[in-house]
Motif scaffolding. Structure first.
Motif, PDB file in Angstrom:
ATOM      1  N   GLY A  37       0.815  -1.197   0.000  1.00 20.74           N
ATOM      2  CA  GLY A  37       0.000   0.000   0.000  1.00 20.74           C
ATOM      3  C   GLY A  37       0.852   1.252   0.000  1.00 20.74           C
ATOM      4  N   ALA A  38       0.189   2.384   0.119  1.00 18.79           N
ATOM      5  CA  ALA A  38       0.879   3.677   0.089  1.00 18.79           C
ATOM      6  C   ALA A  38       0.164   4.660   0.998  1.00 18.79           C
ATOM      7  CB  ALA A  38       0.920   4.215  -1.339  1.00 18.79           C
ATOM      8  N   VAL A  39       0.875   5.728   1.365  1.00 20.05           N
ATOM      9  CA  VAL A  39       0.294   6.793   2.169  1.00 20.05           C
ATOM     10  C   VAL A  39       0.670   8.136   1.551  1.00 20.05           C
ATOM     11  CG1 VAL A  39       2.254   6.869   3.784  1.00 20.05           C
ATOM     12  CG2 VAL A  39       0.009   7.725   4.496  1.00 20.05           C
ATOM     13  N   PHE A  40      -0.294   9.050   1.577  1.00 19.77           N
ATOM     14  CA  PHE A  40      -0.102  10.408   1.086  1.00 19.77           C
ATOM     15  C   PHE A  40      -0.570  11.330   2.210  1.00 19.77           C
ATOM     16  CE2 PHE A  40      -0.801   7.563  -2.384  1.00 19.77           C
ATOM     17  CZ  PHE A  40       0.160   7.924  -3.310  1.00 19.77           C
ATOM     18  N   LYS A  41       0.360  12.072   2.808  1.00 17.22           N
ATOM     19  CA  LYS A  41       0.045  12.899   3.985  1.00 17.22           C
ATOM     20  C   LYS A  41       0.144  14.380   3.643  1.00 17.22           C
ATOM     21  CE  LYS A  41       2.273   9.523   7.029  1.00 17.22           C
ATOM     22  NZ  LYS A  41       3.427   9.321   7.925  1.00 17.22           N
ATOM     23  N   GLY A  42      -0.616  15.175   4.381  1.00 12.25           N
ATOM     24  CA  GLY A  42      -0.507  16.626   4.257  1.00 12.25           C
ATOM     25  C   GLY A  42      -0.942  17.174   2.915  1.00 12.25           C
ATOM     26  N   ILE A  43      -1.997  16.619   2.326  1.00 14.13           N
ATOM     27  CA  ILE A  43      -2.494  17.095   1.031  1.00 14.13           C
ATOM     28  C   ILE A  43      -3.439  18.269   1.287  1.00 14.13           C
ATOM     29  CG2 ILE A  43      -3.721  16.481  -1.071  1.00 14.13           C
ATOM     30  CD1 ILE A  43      -3.250  13.500  -0.238  1.00 14.13           C
ATOM     31  N   PRO A  44      -3.112  19.462   0.789  1.00  9.45           N
ATOM     32  CA  PRO A  44      -4.014  20.590   1.010  1.00  9.45           C
ATOM     33  C   PRO A  44      -5.329  20.382   0.258  1.00  9.45           C
ATOM     34  CG  PRO A  44      -2.050  21.282  -0.213  1.00  9.45           C
ATOM     35  CD  PRO A  44      -1.931  19.822   0.039  1.00  9.45           C
ATOM     36  N   VAL A  72       4.900  13.709   4.975  1.00  4.41           N
ATOM     37  CA  VAL A  72       4.808  14.212   6.344  1.00  4.41           C
ATOM     38  C   VAL A  72       3.428  14.832   6.559  1.00  4.41           C
ATOM     39  CG1 VAL A  72       7.283  14.609   6.634  1.00  4.41           C
ATOM     40  CG2 VAL A  72       5.862  16.422   5.721  1.00  4.41           C
ATOM     41  N   PHE A  73       2.941  14.788   7.802  1.00  2.00           N
ATOM     42  CA  PHE A  73       1.646  15.356   8.130  1.00  2.00           C
ATOM     43  C   PHE A  73       1.674  16.872   7.978  1.00  2.00           C
ATOM     44  CE2 PHE A  73       1.536  11.363  10.598  1.00  2.00           C
ATOM     45  CZ  PHE A  73       0.376  10.824  10.063  1.00  2.00           C
ATOM     46  N   GLY A  74       0.515  17.455   7.692  1.00  3.64           N
ATOM     47  CA  GLY A  74       0.379  18.903   7.616  1.00  3.64           C
ATOM     48  C   GLY A  74       0.397  19.514   9.004  1.00  3.64           C
ATOM     49  N   ALA A  75       0.322  20.828   9.058  1.00  3.16           N
ATOM     50  CA  ALA A  75       0.364  21.568  10.318  1.00  3.16           C
ATOM     51  C   ALA A  75      -0.823  21.219  11.215  1.00  3.16           C
ATOM     52  CB  ALA A  75       0.372  23.059  10.030  1.00  3.16           C
ATOM     53  N   ILE A  76      -0.631  21.379  12.506  1.00  7.85           N
ATOM     54  CA  ILE A  76      -1.684  21.161  13.493  1.00  7.85           C
ATOM     55  C   ILE A  76      -2.494  22.449  13.611  1.00  7.85           C
ATOM     56  CG2 ILE A  76      -2.158  20.627  15.916  1.00  7.85           C
ATOM     57  CD1 ILE A  76       0.615  19.232  15.966  1.00  7.85           C
ATOM     58  N   LEU A  96      -5.478  23.057   6.650  1.00 10.99           N
ATOM     59  CA  LEU A  96      -6.518  22.294   5.949  1.00 10.99           C
ATOM     60  C   LEU A  96      -5.865  21.247   5.047  1.00 10.99           C
ATOM     61  CD1 LEU A  96      -9.030  25.165   5.127  1.00 10.99           C
ATOM     62  CD2 LEU A  96      -8.966  23.629   7.108  1.00 10.99           C
ATOM     63  N   PHE A  97      -5.514  20.119   5.669  1.00  9.48           N
ATOM     64  CA  PHE A  97      -4.818  19.045   4.978  1.00  9.48           C
ATOM     65  C   PHE A  97      -5.579  17.735   5.104  1.00  9.48           C
ATOM     66  CE2 PHE A  97      -1.600  22.076   6.379  1.00  9.48           C
ATOM     67  CZ  PHE A  97      -0.972  22.365   5.180  1.00  9.48           C
ATOM     68  N   LEU A  98      -5.375  16.856   4.157  1.00  6.37           N
ATOM     69  CA  LEU A  98      -6.010  15.550   4.122  1.00  6.37           C
ATOM     70  C   LEU A  98      -4.917  14.493   4.048  1.00  6.37           C
ATOM     71  CD1 LEU A  98      -8.824  14.133   3.686  1.00  6.37           C
ATOM     72  CD2 LEU A  98      -8.340  14.302   1.252  1.00  6.37           C
ATOM     73  N   ASN A  99      -5.118  13.365   4.712  1.00  6.75           N
ATOM     74  CA  ASN A  99      -4.187  12.233   4.663  1.00  6.75           C
ATOM     75  C   ASN A  99      -4.916  11.054   4.043  1.00  6.75           C
ATOM     76  OD1 ASN A  99      -2.267  13.754   6.275  1.00  6.75           O
ATOM     77  ND2 ASN A  99      -3.595  13.309   7.995  1.00  6.75           N
TER      78      ASN A  99
END
Length: 131
Positions: A37-44, A72-76, A96-99
């Motif tokens: 699988g794969a992960v995509f983090k911090g997508i605006p 990497v995760f987006g900002a908190i 405003l990010f999506l994982n």
């Protein structure tokens, strides 16, 4: 909501370059998972709600050039700082990010997608918190 649906679609579309995909704002590069699988983090998924956009409806994401790092995760998001001593340094209004996690990548067929919004009333928490 169309932006979120478009981003979620990347979780079940097979692509030649397994880690680089095109979403509404441009290209992103995610990471492969150890067990597949794969992960995509911090997508605006919208324009940052700052300045004139503060306290208004969300606006479309601003397109970017090049390939954006999605490992990497987006900002908190900003929230009460009573329990976090360095809150001023780590909380951001531009949050405003999506994982997206895909169990199979590249996918060989369409898969169901679950979207989860963590709502904590500006008190504590982040989208990178383990559940």
């Amino acid at each position: 909501m169309a932006i979120i649906a478009g981003l979620a679609m990347l979780a079940w579309t097979g692509l030649a370059d397994a880690q680089t995909v095109t979403v509404t704002g441009g290209q992103i590069h995610g990471a492969m998972l150890e067990k597949g699988g794969a992960v995509f983090k911090g997508i605006p998924f919208a324009a940052p709600p700052v300045g004139e956009l503060r306290w208004r409806e969300t606006m479309p994401v601003r397109p970017w050039t090049g390939v954006r790092d999605a490992t990497v995760f987006g900002a908190i998001c900003a929230q009460t700082s009573a329990v976090i001593p360095n809150a001023a340094e780590i909380f951001k209004e531009d949050c405003l990010f999506l994982n997206v996690w895909a169990a199979e990548w590249p996918s060989r067929s369409r898969k169901p997608v679950m979207v989860w919004f963590r709502v904590v009333r500006y008190l504590w928490g982040k989208f990178s918190t383990r559940i």
